[in-house]
Design a protein around this motif. Sequence first.
Motif: not given
Length: 364
Positions: A160-175, A188-192
């Motif tokens: 479960c991933i709370d407060e899913f946000e992508l603030d920079d390109p590095g995080d986008t590729v990583l996640v 299984a995944l769940a996010a807000t």
Amino acid sequence: MSTSNTPESGGPTAAPRALSAREPHVPAERLVAEMVPPPRFDTVRFDTYIPDPGQPSQHAAVKALDEFAAGLGGAHVSGAGRRGLWPRRPRRQAPPEPRGMYLDGGFGVGKTHLLASLWHATPAAPGLKAFGTFVELTNLVGALGFQQTVRTLSGHRLLCIDEFELDDPGDTVLVSSLLGRLVAEGVALAATSNTLPGRLGEGRFAAADFLREIQGLAGHFRTLRIDGEDYRHRGLPQAPAPRSDAEVTRVAHAVPGASLDDFGELLAHLARVHPSRYGALCDGVPAVCLTGVRPVPDQSTALRLVVLADRLYDREIPVLASGVPFDRLFGEEMLNGGYRKKYFRAISRLTALARDAAPLAERA
């Protein structure tokens, strides 16, 4: 939907210690062990979520998540296990259902309550399901390394991933890479979030340049839209007005264990402490007292304050402050920019904590 802790004052105590005087150390194993719902959401369940009768999407989300949790009761089967021993010729068929739920909606509609309820309802031992904010997940990768994080989480039934946000390109590729690997292992995944998965990063960086990664993330989830108004302020009076410096200081000395900080000094300290340690920064603190609250000067400082506000809210720590009201923390440019939803969430949560702190001033 939850109550705050409001410590009793007990007369004069030892001088309060400032949060800015703390230098917490958080070992990597603690980061993993603490991937459970925070104290505020420790006892929430689907049946404690009260849908707004005027918002059918709230009731629909509860039903969908309850069914999703029930479907996670089977044995964990990795992606490799599903493929079998021999490669097969690809057949034309409909793409599989996304193995994840994405709760999209404004702040204060109960998304975290529902995400924590899903965690509690999933029939697996705590060590086989994980719950954390997006920031905590990226911090875990930083502490363990990418491959070790995959190995640590790949045996889980649910992340479960709370407060899913992508603030920079590095995080986008990583996640994108991390979730792709975990889904392949059967997690299984769940996010807000306050942003639809296909629009993550919009307004904050050149999201179009990372469209492939963003679309890959979106493909892991079925989106549940949750409409409604902020329950924290539904039918309640306005947030209490800021106190005087003298009153804040008096309360800090009267409440055992309370912290007392000049707001500017605390902001400067946050720049020296990694956000993964903000929770530990608040360990054992029953109330936070701040003097001289004023508008945040820049975006980097503002984003660090958002993380601190989230950790204080998770831990139900009341905040008593002097200076400007919390709804004046962030300037118009920030509130109209790409991070506006984060700032509005922080204002909402700090306002709720200020309301929780009002009884402290009355008793001190």
